[in-house]
Design a protein around this motif. Structure first.
Motif, PDB file in Angstrom:
ATOM      1  N   PRO A  26       0.832  -1.209   0.000  1.00  0.00           N
ATOM      2  CA  PRO A  26       0.000   0.000   0.000  1.00  0.00           C
ATOM      3  C   PRO A  26       0.864   1.255   0.000  1.00  0.00           C
ATOM      4  CG  PRO A  26      -0.037  -1.053   2.158  1.00  0.00           C
ATOM      5  CD  PRO A  26       0.737  -1.951   1.243  1.00  0.00           C
ATOM      6  N   THR A  27       0.404   2.291  -0.694  1.00  0.00           N
ATOM      7  CA  THR A  27       1.141   3.556  -0.709  1.00  0.00           C
ATOM      8  C   THR A  27       0.873   4.351   0.572  1.00  0.00           C
ATOM      9  OG1 THR A  27      -0.671   4.567  -1.943  1.00  0.00           O
ATOM     10  CG2 THR A  27       1.207   3.737  -3.222  1.00  0.00           C
ATOM     11  N   GLY A  28      -0.161   3.956   1.292  1.00  0.00           N
ATOM     12  CA  GLY A  28      -0.477   4.576   2.575  1.00  0.00           C
ATOM     13  C   GLY A  28      -1.285   3.608   3.401  1.00  0.00           C
ATOM     14  N   GLY A  29      -1.256   3.781   4.693  1.00  0.00           N
ATOM     15  CA  GLY A  29      -2.014   2.892   5.560  1.00  0.00           C
ATOM     16  C   GLY A  29      -1.322   1.560   5.768  1.00  0.00           C
ATOM     17  N   LYS A  30      -2.041   0.630   6.364  1.00  0.00           N
ATOM     18  CA  LYS A  30      -1.486  -0.685   6.664  1.00  0.00           C
ATOM     19  C   LYS A  30      -2.486  -1.765   6.292  1.00  0.00           C
ATOM     20  CE  LYS A  30       1.320   0.845  10.510  1.00  0.00           C
ATOM     21  NZ  LYS A  30       1.669   0.680  11.884  1.00  0.00           N
ATOM     22  N   THR A  31      -1.958  -2.933   6.019  1.00  0.00           N
ATOM     23  CA  THR A  31      -2.778  -4.098   5.741  1.00  0.00           C
ATOM     24  C   THR A  31      -2.411  -5.177   6.746  1.00  0.00           C
ATOM     25  OG1 THR A  31      -2.687  -3.581   3.393  1.00  0.00           O
ATOM     26  CG2 THR A  31      -3.436  -5.772   3.975  1.00  0.00           C
ATOM     27  N   LYS A  32      -3.417  -5.727   7.420  1.00  0.00           N
ATOM     28  CA  LYS A  32      -3.195  -6.838   8.341  1.00  0.00           C
ATOM     29  C   LYS A  32      -4.043  -8.007   7.886  1.00  0.00           C
ATOM     30  CE  LYS A  32      -1.873  -5.390  12.904  1.00  0.00           C
ATOM     31  NZ  LYS A  32      -2.274  -5.342  14.292  1.00  0.00           N
ATOM     32  N   VAL A  33      -3.396  -9.127   7.650  1.00  0.00           N
ATOM     33  CA  VAL A  33      -4.101 -10.334   7.258  1.00  0.00           C
ATOM     34  C   VAL A  33      -3.641 -11.447   8.176  1.00  0.00           C
ATOM     35  CG1 VAL A  33      -4.563 -11.958   5.384  1.00  0.00           C
ATOM     36  CG2 VAL A  33      -4.171  -9.555   4.871  1.00  0.00           C
ATOM     37  N   HIS A  34      -4.592 -12.189   8.705  1.00  0.00           N
ATOM     38  CA  HIS A  34      -4.272 -13.293   9.602  1.00  0.00           C
ATOM     39  C   HIS A  34      -4.569 -14.610   8.900  1.00  0.00           C
ATOM     40  CE1 HIS A  34      -3.813 -10.498  12.930  1.00  0.00           C
ATOM     41  NE2 HIS A  34      -4.896  -9.894  12.465  1.00  0.00           N
ATOM     42  N   GLY A  35      -3.579 -15.495   8.880  1.00  0.00           N
ATOM     43  CA  GLY A  35      -3.780 -16.814   8.302  1.00  0.00           C
ATOM     44  C   GLY A  35      -3.205 -16.956   6.910  1.00  0.00           C
ATOM     45  N   ARG A  36      -3.427 -18.124   6.367  1.00  0.00           N
ATOM     46  CA  ARG A  36      -2.902 -18.491   5.047  1.00  0.00           C
ATOM     47  C   ARG A  36      -3.829 -17.930   3.959  1.00  0.00           C
ATOM     48  NH1 ARG A  36       0.216 -22.960   3.309  1.00  0.00           N
ATOM     49  NH2 ARG A  36      -0.060 -23.315   1.110  1.00  0.00           N
ATOM     50  N   ILE A  37      -3.248 -17.193   3.040  1.00  0.00           N
ATOM     51  CA  ILE A  37      -3.992 -16.594   1.929  1.00  0.00           C
ATOM     52  C   ILE A  37      -3.688 -17.368   0.654  1.00  0.00           C
ATOM     53  CG2 ILE A  37      -4.279 -14.539   0.495  1.00  0.00           C
ATOM     54  CD1 ILE A  37      -3.290 -12.901   2.820  1.00  0.00           C
ATOM     55  N   VAL A  38      -4.730 -17.681  -0.093  1.00  0.00           N
ATOM     56  CA  VAL A  38      -4.553 -18.245  -1.429  1.00  0.00           C
ATOM     57  C   VAL A  38      -5.237 -17.292  -2.406  1.00  0.00           C
ATOM     58  CG1 VAL A  38      -5.105 -20.137  -2.985  1.00  0.00           C
ATOM     59  CG2 VAL A  38      -4.372 -20.635  -0.658  1.00  0.00           C
ATOM     60  N   GLU A 112      -7.640 -25.989   2.536  1.00  0.00           N
ATOM     61  CA  GLU A 112      -8.561 -24.961   3.010  1.00  0.00           C
ATOM     62  C   GLU A 112      -7.758 -23.780   3.520  1.00  0.00           C
ATOM     63  OE1 GLU A 112      -8.994 -28.228   4.274  1.00  0.00           O
ATOM     64  OE2 GLU A 112     -10.626 -28.740   2.929  1.00  0.00           O
ATOM     65  N   PRO A 113      -7.605 -22.743   2.716  1.00  0.00           N
ATOM     66  CA  PRO A 113      -6.897 -21.550   3.194  1.00  0.00           C
ATOM     67  C   PRO A 113      -7.764 -20.802   4.193  1.00  0.00           C
ATOM     68  CG  PRO A 113      -7.819 -21.147   1.024  1.00  0.00           C
ATOM     69  CD  PRO A 113      -8.081 -22.589   1.339  1.00  0.00           C
ATOM     70  N   ASP A 114      -7.153 -19.929   4.950  1.00  0.00           N
ATOM     71  CA  ASP A 114      -7.920 -19.076   5.854  1.00  0.00           C
ATOM     72  C   ASP A 114      -8.644 -17.998   5.058  1.00  0.00           C
ATOM     73  OD1 ASP A 114      -7.074 -20.287   8.382  1.00  0.00           O
ATOM     74  OD2 ASP A 114      -5.094 -19.534   7.811  1.00  0.00           O
ATOM     75  N   VAL A 115      -7.969 -17.508   4.002  1.00  0.00           N
ATOM     76  CA  VAL A 115      -8.543 -16.473   3.143  1.00  0.00           C
ATOM     77  C   VAL A 115      -8.320 -16.883   1.691  1.00  0.00           C
ATOM     78  CG1 VAL A 115      -8.504 -14.031   2.479  1.00  0.00           C
ATOM     79  CG2 VAL A 115      -8.010 -14.677   4.847  1.00  0.00           C
ATOM     80  N   LEU A 116      -9.402 -16.991   0.944  1.00  0.00           N
ATOM     81  CA  LEU A 116      -9.334 -17.288  -0.485  1.00  0.00           C
ATOM     82  C   LEU A 116      -9.768 -16.032  -1.224  1.00  0.00           C
ATOM     83  CD1 LEU A 116      -9.044 -19.310  -2.882  1.00  0.00           C
ATOM     84  CD2 LEU A 116     -11.481 -19.838  -2.561  1.00  0.00           C
ATOM     85  N   ILE A 117      -8.902 -15.536  -2.112  1.00  0.00           N
ATOM     86  CA  ILE A 117      -9.195 -14.331  -2.892  1.00  0.00           C
ATOM     87  C   ILE A 117      -9.466 -14.749  -4.330  1.00  0.00           C
ATOM     88  CG2 ILE A 117      -8.257 -12.157  -3.749  1.00  0.00           C
ATOM     89  CD1 ILE A 117      -6.698 -11.948  -1.133  1.00  0.00           C
ATOM     90  N   THR A 147     -12.544 -17.623   4.775  1.00  0.00           N
ATOM     91  CA  THR A 147     -13.142 -16.364   4.352  1.00  0.00           C
ATOM     92  C   THR A 147     -12.840 -16.199   2.870  1.00  0.00           C
ATOM     93  OG1 THR A 147     -12.892 -15.340   6.511  1.00  0.00           O
ATOM     94  CG2 THR A 147     -13.069 -13.851   4.622  1.00  0.00           C
ATOM     95  N   VAL A 148     -13.849 -15.833   2.093  1.00  0.00           N
ATOM     96  CA  VAL A 148     -13.674 -15.650   0.653  1.00  0.00           C
ATOM     97  C   VAL A 148     -13.893 -14.181   0.317  1.00  0.00           C
ATOM     98  CG1 VAL A 148     -14.467 -16.311  -1.654  1.00  0.00           C
ATOM     99  CG2 VAL A 148     -14.482 -17.999   0.199  1.00  0.00           C
TER     100      VAL A 148
END
Length: 194
Positions: A26-38, A112-117, A147-148
């Motif tokens: 990100p050019t500003g701010g923050k991103t927080k992601v918990h778990g495995r992302i696919v 089974e990922p924690d987050v599927l995008i 979470t999808v």
């Protein structure tokens, strides 16, 4: 939960998904992601067109962070779900876009990922495989708590699958809430601007 993202082309949907996935910073701010992302962001990303489908399972799986030891016993399961057995040993350059989508989805959802995008990838392929993919996403969400995050221009699909929808407009959240309500408001505005 399945959260949909809508907005006109250029609203920032795919950019947001790439930030959450760690592809962009990100050019500003923050991103927080918990778990495995696919992330399933772009059709064919992480594939080599000269390799076979079988070889690409191992290549793409490695890019997603799966070890060879993890993937090898699951190759046949991936092939079976993709329904590409008769093509799996052919180079990917001979595959249609629907076949690529099948293979990408089958690899990404082998665990089974924690987050599927999912960014527009479910709009590719025949209706039967789209239904099968939706059922797999719902199963992942129900059985493993995945979470999808789902980007689509198909409002009917978003209404059917999503609990909530986020409407992006020029990189900002315009509205967030119940999938039916947000999709209806978005559709009403789109119809008014025609």
């Amino acid at each position: 939960e399945i959260v949909g993202l809508i907005g006109h082309n250029g609203a920032g949907k795919s950019t947001l998904m790439k930030i959450i996935s760690g592809v962009y910073r990100p050019t500003g701010g923050k991103t927080k992601v918990h778990g495995r992302i696919v992330p399933m962001l772009e059709l064919g990303a992480g594939f080599d067109a000269d390799l076979t489908g079988r070889e690409n399972i191992l290549l793409n799986g490695a890019i997603l962070g799966y070890s060879r030891a993890f993937l090898l016993p699951r190759v046949e399961e991936i092939i079976a779900f993709s329904e590409l057995a008769e093509f799996i040993d052919m180079p990917l350059k001979t595959y249609s876009s629907g076949m690529l989508a099948r293979l990408a989805f089958s690899i990404a959802t082998v665990v089974e990922p924690d987050v599927l995008i999912v960014d527009e990838i479910l709009s590719v392929g025949d209706e039967r495989f789209q239904r099968k993919s939706r059922a797999r996403m719902l199963e992942m969400m129900t059985n493993s708590g995945t979470t999808v995050l789902f980007v689509s221009h198909n409002l009917a699909q978003l209404r059917q699958m999503c609990d909530r929808v986020i409407w992006l407009d020029h990189g900002r959240i315009r509205a967030i809430g119940d999938a039916q309500e947000i999709c209806n408001a978005y559709e009403k505005e789109a119809e008014a601007s025609v």
